[in-house]
Scaffold this motif. Sequence first.
Motif, PDB file in Angstrom:
ATOM      1  N   GLN A  60     -13.714  43.625 -30.172  1.00 39.38           N
ATOM      2  CA  GLN A  60     -14.081  44.346 -28.954  1.00 39.38           C
ATOM      3  C   GLN A  60     -15.520  44.864 -29.046  1.00 39.38           C
ATOM      4  O   GLN A  60     -16.258  44.837 -28.055  1.00 39.38           O
ATOM      5  N   ALA A  61     -15.907  45.300 -30.228  1.00 38.60           N
ATOM      6  CA  ALA A  61     -17.281  45.784 -30.419  1.00 38.60           C
ATOM      7  C   ALA A  61     -18.278  44.654 -30.208  1.00 38.60           C
ATOM      8  O   ALA A  61     -19.331  44.846 -29.588  1.00 38.60           O
ATOM      9  N   VAL A  62     -17.958  43.466 -30.707  1.00 43.21           N
ATOM     10  CA  VAL A  62     -18.834  42.307 -30.523  1.00 43.21           C
ATOM     11  C   VAL A  62     -18.951  41.976 -29.038  1.00 43.21           C
ATOM     12  O   VAL A  62     -20.043  41.687 -28.542  1.00 43.21           O
ATOM     13  N   GLU A  63     -17.848  42.061 -28.319  1.00 42.56           N
ATOM     14  CA  GLU A  63     -17.870  41.774 -26.878  1.00 42.56           C
ATOM     15  C   GLU A  63     -18.769  42.769 -26.140  1.00 42.56           C
ATOM     16  O   GLU A  63     -19.602  42.381 -25.309  1.00 42.56           O
ATOM     17  N   TRP A  64     -18.615  44.048 -26.423  1.00 42.43           N
ATOM     18  CA  TRP A  64     -19.439  45.066 -25.752  1.00 42.43           C
ATOM     19  C   TRP A  64     -20.896  44.978 -26.188  1.00 42.43           C
ATOM     20  O   TRP A  64     -21.810  45.130 -25.367  1.00 42.43           O
ATOM     21  N   ALA A  65     -21.127  44.709 -27.459  1.00 44.26           N
ATOM     22  CA  ALA A  65     -22.502  44.571 -27.948  1.00 44.26           C
ATOM     23  C   ALA A  65     -23.175  43.375 -27.294  1.00 44.26           C
ATOM     24  O   ALA A  65     -24.369  43.421 -26.954  1.00 44.26           O
ATOM     25  N   SER A  66     -22.420  42.316 -27.097  1.00 46.44           N
ATOM     26  CA  SER A  66     -22.960  41.138 -26.421  1.00 46.44           C
ATOM     27  C   SER A  66     -23.344  41.466 -24.988  1.00 46.44           C
ATOM     28  O   SER A  66     -24.396  41.036 -24.494  1.00 46.44           O
ATOM     29  N   ARG A  67     -22.516  42.243 -24.317  1.00 46.07           N
ATOM     30  CA  ARG A  67     -22.832  42.653 -22.944  1.00 46.07           C
ATOM     31  C   ARG A  67     -24.093  43.512 -22.903  1.00 46.07           C
ATOM     32  O   ARG A  67     -24.949  43.331 -22.027  1.00 46.07           O
ATOM     33  N   MET A  68     -24.203  44.458 -23.843  1.00 46.89           N
ATOM     34  CA  MET A  68     -25.406  45.297 -23.892  1.00 46.89           C
ATOM     35  C   MET A  68     -26.651  44.452 -24.150  1.00 46.89           C
ATOM     36  O   MET A  68     -27.704  44.696 -23.562  1.00 46.89           O
ATOM     37  N   THR A  69     -26.515  43.455 -25.010  1.00 51.84           N
ATOM     38  CA  THR A  69     -27.647  42.584 -25.313  1.00 51.84           C
ATOM     39  C   THR A  69     -28.056  41.788 -24.081  1.00 51.84           C
ATOM     40  O   THR A  69     -29.253  41.639 -23.798  1.00 51.84           O
ATOM     41  N   PHE A  70     -27.093  41.290 -23.342  1.00 48.99           N
ATOM     42  CA  PHE A  70     -27.413  40.557 -22.117  1.00 48.99           C
ATOM     43  C   PHE A  70     -28.135  41.472 -21.125  1.00 48.99           C
ATOM     44  O   PHE A  70     -29.141  41.083 -20.525  1.00 48.99           O
ATOM     45  N   VAL A  71     -27.634  42.686 -20.951  1.00 49.70           N
ATOM     46  CA  VAL A  71     -28.310  43.657 -20.075  1.00 49.70           C
ATOM     47  C   VAL A  71     -29.720  43.914 -20.596  1.00 49.70           C
ATOM     48  O   VAL A  71     -30.679  43.979 -19.820  1.00 49.70           O
ATOM     49  N   GLY A  72     -29.864  44.025 -21.908  1.00 45.06           N
ATOM     50  CA  GLY A  72     -31.184  44.217 -22.503  1.00 45.06           C
ATOM     51  C   GLY A  72     -32.132  43.074 -22.185  1.00 45.06           C
ATOM     52  O   GLY A  72     -33.312  43.288 -21.910  1.00 45.06           O
ATOM     53  N   LEU A  73     -31.618  41.846 -22.191  1.00 46.36           N
ATOM     54  CA  LEU A  73     -32.464  40.695 -21.858  1.00 46.36           C
ATOM     55  C   LEU A  73     -32.886  40.712 -20.393  1.00 46.36           C
ATOM     56  O   LEU A  73     -34.025  40.389 -20.059  1.00 46.36           O
ATOM     57  N   VAL A  74     -31.974  41.102 -19.518  1.00 41.74           N
ATOM     58  CA  VAL A  74     -32.321  41.210 -18.097  1.00 41.74           C
ATOM     59  C   VAL A  74     -33.373  42.312 -17.909  1.00 41.74           C
ATOM     60  O   VAL A  74     -34.354  42.133 -17.175  1.00 41.74           O
ATOM     61  N   LEU A  75     -33.178  43.441 -18.579  1.00 40.18           N
ATOM     62  CA  LEU A  75     -34.168  44.524 -18.503  1.00 40.18           C
ATOM     63  C   LEU A  75     -35.498  44.097 -19.116  1.00 40.18           C
ATOM     64  O   LEU A  75     -36.566  44.476 -18.626  1.00 40.18           O
ATOM     65  N   LEU A  76     -35.443  43.311 -20.186  1.00 44.95           N
ATOM     66  CA  LEU A  76     -36.677  42.793 -20.782  1.00 44.95           C
ATOM     67  C   LEU A  76     -37.411  41.902 -19.791  1.00 44.95           C
ATOM     68  O   LEU A  76     -38.644  41.978 -19.674  1.00 44.95           O
ATOM     69  N   LEU A  77     -36.680  41.089 -19.062  1.00 43.36           N
ATOM     70  CA  LEU A  77     -37.294  40.261 -18.022  1.00 43.36           C
ATOM     71  C   LEU A  77     -38.008  41.146 -17.002  1.00 43.36           C
ATOM     72  O   LEU A  77     -39.159  40.877 -16.632  1.00 43.36           O
ATOM     73  N   ALA A  78     -37.354  42.207 -16.568  1.00 43.35           N
ATOM     74  CA  ALA A  78     -37.968  43.119 -15.598  1.00 43.35           C
ATOM     75  C   ALA A  78     -39.179  43.831 -16.199  1.00 43.35           C
ATOM     76  O   ALA A  78     -40.211  43.999 -15.538  1.00 43.35           O
ATOM     77  N   THR A  79     -39.071  44.247 -17.458  1.00 40.72           N
ATOM     78  CA  THR A  79     -40.186  44.922 -18.129  1.00 40.72           C
ATOM     79  C   THR A  79     -41.388  43.992 -18.270  1.00 40.72           C
ATOM     80  O   THR A  79     -42.531  44.383 -18.000  1.00 40.72           O
ATOM     81  N   MET A  80     -41.125  42.768 -18.700  1.00 40.98           N
ATOM     82  CA  MET A  80     -42.214  41.791 -18.851  1.00 40.98           C
ATOM     83  C   MET A  80     -42.854  41.493 -17.503  1.00 40.98           C
ATOM     84  O   MET A  80     -44.079  41.367 -17.400  1.00 40.98           O
ATOM     85  N   THR A  81     -42.035  41.387 -16.467  1.00 39.43           N
ATOM     86  CA  THR A  81     -42.553  41.107 -15.131  1.00 39.43           C
ATOM     87  C   THR A  81     -43.464  42.229 -14.656  1.00 39.43           C
ATOM     88  O   THR A  81     -44.587  41.983 -14.205  1.00 39.43           O
ATOM     89  N   SER A  82     -42.991  43.462 -14.757  1.00 41.33           N
ATOM     90  CA  SER A  82     -43.813  44.579 -14.274  1.00 41.33           C
ATOM     91  C   SER A  82     -45.039  44.787 -15.149  1.00 41.33           C
ATOM     92  O   SER A  82     -46.112  45.144 -14.649  1.00 41.33           O
ATOM     93  N   SER A  83     -44.939  44.535 -16.451  1.00 44.67           N
ATOM     94  CA  SER A  83     -46.106  44.629 -17.334  1.00 44.67           C
ATOM     95  C   SER A  83     -47.167  43.608 -16.943  1.00 44.67           C
ATOM     96  O   SER A  83     -48.353  43.928 -16.845  1.00 44.67           O
ATOM     97  N   LEU A  84     -46.720  42.383 -16.741  1.00 45.68           N
ATOM     98  CA  LEU A  84     -47.647  41.326 -16.354  1.00 45.68           C
ATOM     99  C   LEU A  84     -48.288  41.628 -15.011  1.00 45.68           C
ATOM    100  O   LEU A  84     -49.507  41.452 -14.835  1.00 45.68           O
ATOM    101  N   LEU A  85     -47.492  42.117 -14.074  1.00 48.26           N
ATOM    102  CA  LEU A  85     -48.028  42.478 -12.761  1.00 48.26           C
ATOM    103  C   LEU A  85     -49.105  43.551 -12.893  1.00 48.26           C
ATOM    104  O   LEU A  85     -50.190  43.425 -12.327  1.00 48.26           O
ATOM    105  N   LEU A  86     -48.825  44.585 -13.653  1.00 50.12           N
ATOM    106  CA  LEU A  86     -49.791  45.671 -13.836  1.00 50.12           C
ATOM    107  C   LEU A  86     -51.067  45.167 -14.507  1.00 50.12           C
ATOM    108  O   LEU A  86     -52.178  45.426 -14.022  1.00 50.12           O
ATOM    109  N   ILE A  87     -50.923  44.452 -15.585  1.00 47.99           N
ATOM    110  CA  ILE A  87     -52.097  43.977 -16.328  1.00 47.99           C
ATOM    111  C   ILE A  87     -52.960  43.060 -15.465  1.00 47.99           C
ATOM    112  O   ILE A  87     -54.185  43.206 -15.419  1.00 47.99           O
ATOM    113  N   LEU A  88     -52.333  42.125 -14.777  1.00 51.80           N
ATOM    114  CA  LEU A  88     -53.116  41.195 -13.957  1.00 51.80           C
ATOM    115  C   LEU A  88     -53.738  41.881 -12.743  1.00 51.80           C
ATOM    116  O   LEU A  88     -54.843  41.529 -12.330  1.00 51.80           O
TER     117      LEU A  88
END
Length: 154
Positions: free
Chosen positions: A88-116
């Motif tokens: 169960q911990a692996v399942e929840w950790a996997s979900r958190m990691t997926f959310v982290g990747l989606v948030l990383l996508l948003a962070t990278m997008t907004s960082s790139l937008l700001l820098i450019l």
Amino acid sequence: MGRDETEEERADRKWVELIQEIRVAQTGVQILFGFLLTVVFTPRYTQLTQTDKNIYIVTVVLGACTTGALIGPVSLHRLVSGRRVKPQAVEWASRMTFVGLVLLLATMTSSLLLILRVATHDGYVPYLVTGVVVWYLVCWFVVPLWTRRRHTTK
């Protein structure tokens, strides 16, 4: 066919694989987030337009949320260790990691937008950022999901 492993062995293997994946993502997040935290203390920050300051604030908050989501599995593991809930911990950790990747996508997008925006002040910036986001989506989600669909045995 699959592996000949017990549920506990499978959970152990998946946990080790997940932690390795998180290490890769977390390194990039830590570098980016550390950089973002310093921007507000530079003389140039006061010269940013209000729009750019807003993008910066959103980017920092996204970076903080990304960090939380990618560190969350470690805390989860530590708090449930020895409680016989590793699958169960692996399942929840996997979900958190997926959310982290989606948030990383948003962070990278907004960082790139700001820098450019700050670096160029040109109207083509949204198109360039969109192109990079499409590339991230292809690399991070489309290819893995295509591979999963194409090569998963039933």
